[in-house]
Design a protein around this motif. Structure first.
Motif, PDB file in Angstrom:
ATOM      1  N   THR A 188      36.869  50.822  36.839  1.00 44.74           N
ATOM      2  CA  THR A 188      36.349  49.915  37.852  1.00 44.74           C
ATOM      3  C   THR A 188      34.997  50.434  38.332  1.00 44.74           C
ATOM      4  OG1 THR A 188      38.595  49.380  38.565  1.00 44.74           O
ATOM      5  CG2 THR A 188      36.794  48.822  40.070  1.00 44.74           C
ATOM      6  N   ASP A 191      30.850  48.283  42.127  1.00 47.58           N
ATOM      7  CA  ASP A 191      30.811  46.952  42.742  1.00 47.58           C
ATOM      8  C   ASP A 191      32.118  46.189  42.558  1.00 47.58           C
ATOM      9  OD1 ASP A 191      30.767  46.248  40.065  1.00 47.58           O
ATOM     10  OD2 ASP A 191      28.762  45.365  40.112  1.00 47.58           O
ATOM     11  N   ARG A 193      33.707  45.411  39.746  1.00 48.02           N
ATOM     12  CA  ARG A 193      33.921  44.788  38.441  1.00 48.02           C
ATOM     13  C   ARG A 193      34.594  45.782  37.497  1.00 48.02           C
ATOM     14  NH1 ARG A 193      28.323  43.049  36.234  1.00 48.02           N
ATOM     15  NH2 ARG A 193      27.804  45.104  37.104  1.00 48.02           N
ATOM     16  N   GLU A 194      35.313  45.247  36.517  1.00 43.86           N
ATOM     17  CA  GLU A 194      35.860  46.080  35.465  1.00 43.86           C
ATOM     18  C   GLU A 194      34.818  46.206  34.356  1.00 43.86           C
ATOM     19  OE1 GLU A 194      38.812  47.750  35.572  1.00 43.86           O
ATOM     20  OE2 GLU A 194      38.797  46.983  37.636  1.00 43.86           O
ATOM     21  N   GLU A 252      24.478  46.577  29.406  1.00 49.39           N
ATOM     22  CA  GLU A 252      25.041  45.384  30.047  1.00 49.39           C
ATOM     23  C   GLU A 252      24.217  44.145  29.716  1.00 49.39           C
ATOM     24  OE1 GLU A 252      26.176  43.653  34.499  1.00 49.39           O
ATOM     25  OE2 GLU A 252      26.130  45.825  34.137  1.00 49.39           O
ATOM     26  N   PRO A 258      29.948  44.659  31.801  1.00 48.13           N
ATOM     27  CA  PRO A 258      29.489  45.387  32.984  1.00 48.13           C
ATOM     28  C   PRO A 258      29.478  46.898  32.726  1.00 48.13           C
ATOM     29  CG  PRO A 258      31.058  43.690  33.614  1.00 48.13           C
ATOM     30  CD  PRO A 258      31.084  43.766  32.110  1.00 48.13           C
TER      31      PRO A 258
END
Length: 334
Positions: A188, A191, A193-194, A252, A258
C-alpha cells in the motif's frame, strides 16, 4: 570472415548480453567460445540451442586457471567479466589475481582486442571513505592495465600489446536489477493506493546511474568491430541516471501501475536477508554521495544511437514490476 570471441563469464547476466548481441549482429560474422565449469547447465544449453555451431564451450575453471589457454587459442578477441561473488572468493585481491590470469592468457594468445569489464574505483574516488569491494576488485585490474599501457612499461622490452590491443569497458548497475535483487515490493502506497514500492537506501534526490544489459552488449560489439579505434582506450558507459523517485514516477507513467520510492534506513537494510548487505549498502552510499565518475550520455549516444533511457527500456521490454531471469545467484550481478 568468421571471428571468434572468447568469453569469461559468458553465461552470466552481462556475458549473455554480449553473446546475444554478437550472434544477432547483421554486419559481422561472430562465433563465441565460453569458458565454463558446466556446459550442460541450463543457461549453457539454452545458449547452444540458440547459437548452434556458432557457440562452443571449453571446460575449465578460472579459479585454478584450467582452460584459459584453450578458450583463448586462435580467438580474434576476448571479453572478461569476472565474478566477485562466486565460490566464496569474495576478495579484492583474489578477483584481481583472476582478472590478471585472464588478461595474461589473452596476451599469450595474441588476441586482436581484449575487453576487461570494469566498475568505478569506489575506494579511490571516495578517498577511501566508501570502499565497495566488488567494484574495487574489477577496478584494480583496470589500474594494472593502465600501468601496462604506460610508456614506462612499454620501454621495458614489451611489444605494445597492452597499449594497442586492450580495452576497458566500465559499466554501472544494470537496469535489470529492478527485476531481481532490487525487485519492487507490492504494498500500500503512502496515498492509500495499492501498487509497487521501489526500495534501496538511496537519497531521494541522488541519481542512480544504470545501464541496460543489451547496451553493454552493443558497446562490446562496437569495440570488437573496430579494434584500431578502441585498442588502448577506456570507455565509461551508462544508459540513464534518474533518481529512484524519478524512476518510480516514470514506471507509473509508462505502465499505469501506481509506484513510489520509500528508502529503508541503512540499519534496516543491513538487517535484511539480502546476502552481502554491507557491501551493497556501500554501493548505494557511493552513489548517494556523488562519488561515481560522470558519464557523457550525448557522447555515448553518438557512438551508439540506440542507447536506452530507463523510460525507453520500460517501453521496449514491457516490464510491469515482475521478477526476471537476470543473475545466476541472488546478489552476484552475474
Amino acid at each position: 570472415m568468421t571471428k571468434t570471441i572468447a568469453l569469461i563469464g559468458g553465461t552470466g547476466a552481462m556475458g549473455r548480453a554480449v553473446v546475444n548481441t554478437l550472434l544477432n549482429d547483421e554486419t559481422e560474422d561472430w562465433n563465441v567460445r565460453l569458458l565454463t565449469r558446466d556446459p550442460k547447465s541450463e543457461r549453457a544449453l539454452a545458449m547452444k540451442a540458440a547459437g548452434g555451431d556458432r557457440v562452443a564451450f571449453v571446460i575449465g575453471d578460472l579459479y585454478d586457471g584450467t582452460g584459459l589457454d584453450a578458450v583463448m587459442k586462435d580467438a580474434y578477441g576476448a571479453f572478461s567479466n569476472t565474478n566477485f561473488w562466486t565460490a566464496g572468493e569474495k576478495s579484492v585481491a583474489r578477483e584481481r589475481a583472476y582478472g590478471l590470469k585472464v588478461l595474461e592468457a589473452a596476451e599469450r594468445a595474441g588476441v586482436t582486442l581484449f575487453i576487461h569489464s570494469s566498475l568505478d574505483a569506489a575506494a579511490n574516488r571516495s578517498d577511501g571513505a566508501v570502499p565497495v569491494p566488488h567494484y574495487d576488485a574489477k577496478a584494480s585490474v583496470e589500474h594494472e592495465m593502465d600501468w601496462r599501457r604506460s610508456d614506462e612499461f612499454f620501454r621495458q622490452d614489451h611489444d605494445g600489446w597492452y597499449t594497442n590491443n586492450t580495452a576497458i569497458l566500465v559499466t554501472e548497475p544494470y537496469i535489470e536489477n529492478f527485476q531481481s535483487i532490487f525487485l519492487p515490493e507490492k504494498s500500500t502506497l503512502s496515498d492509500g493506493r495499492e501498487g509497487l514500492i521501489f526500495r534501496g537506501p538511496l537519497a531521494g534526490d541522488a541519481p542512480w546511474p544504470m545501464v541496460a544489459l543489451d547496451d553493454i552488449g552493443a558497446f562490446a560489439r562496437i569495440m570488437f568491430a573496430d579494434p584500431d579505434q578502441w585498442g588502448g582506450k577506456t570507455l565509461r558507459i551508462g544508459s540513464d541516471a534518474p533518481t529512484i523517485s524519478e524512476a518510480a514516477a516514470t514506471f507509473e507513467k509508462v505502465t499505469g501501475v501506481p509506484a513510489e520510492f520509500a528508502p529503508p534506513s541503512d540499519e534496516a537494510f543491513l538487517a535484511s536477508d539480502l546476502p552481502n548487505a554491507h557491501d551493497v549498502l556501500n554501493n548505494f552510499i557511493f552513489y548517494r554521495k556523488g562519488h561515481s565518475a560522470p558519464r557523457d550520455y550525448d557522447a555515448l549516444r553518438a557512438i551508439y544511437p540506440g542507447l536506452r533511457s530507463f523510460e525507453s527500456w520500460l517501453r521496449e521490454t514491457g516490464w510491469r514490476g515482475g521478477a526476471g531471469d537476470v543473475q545466476k545467484d541472488a546478489i552476484s550481478g552475474e
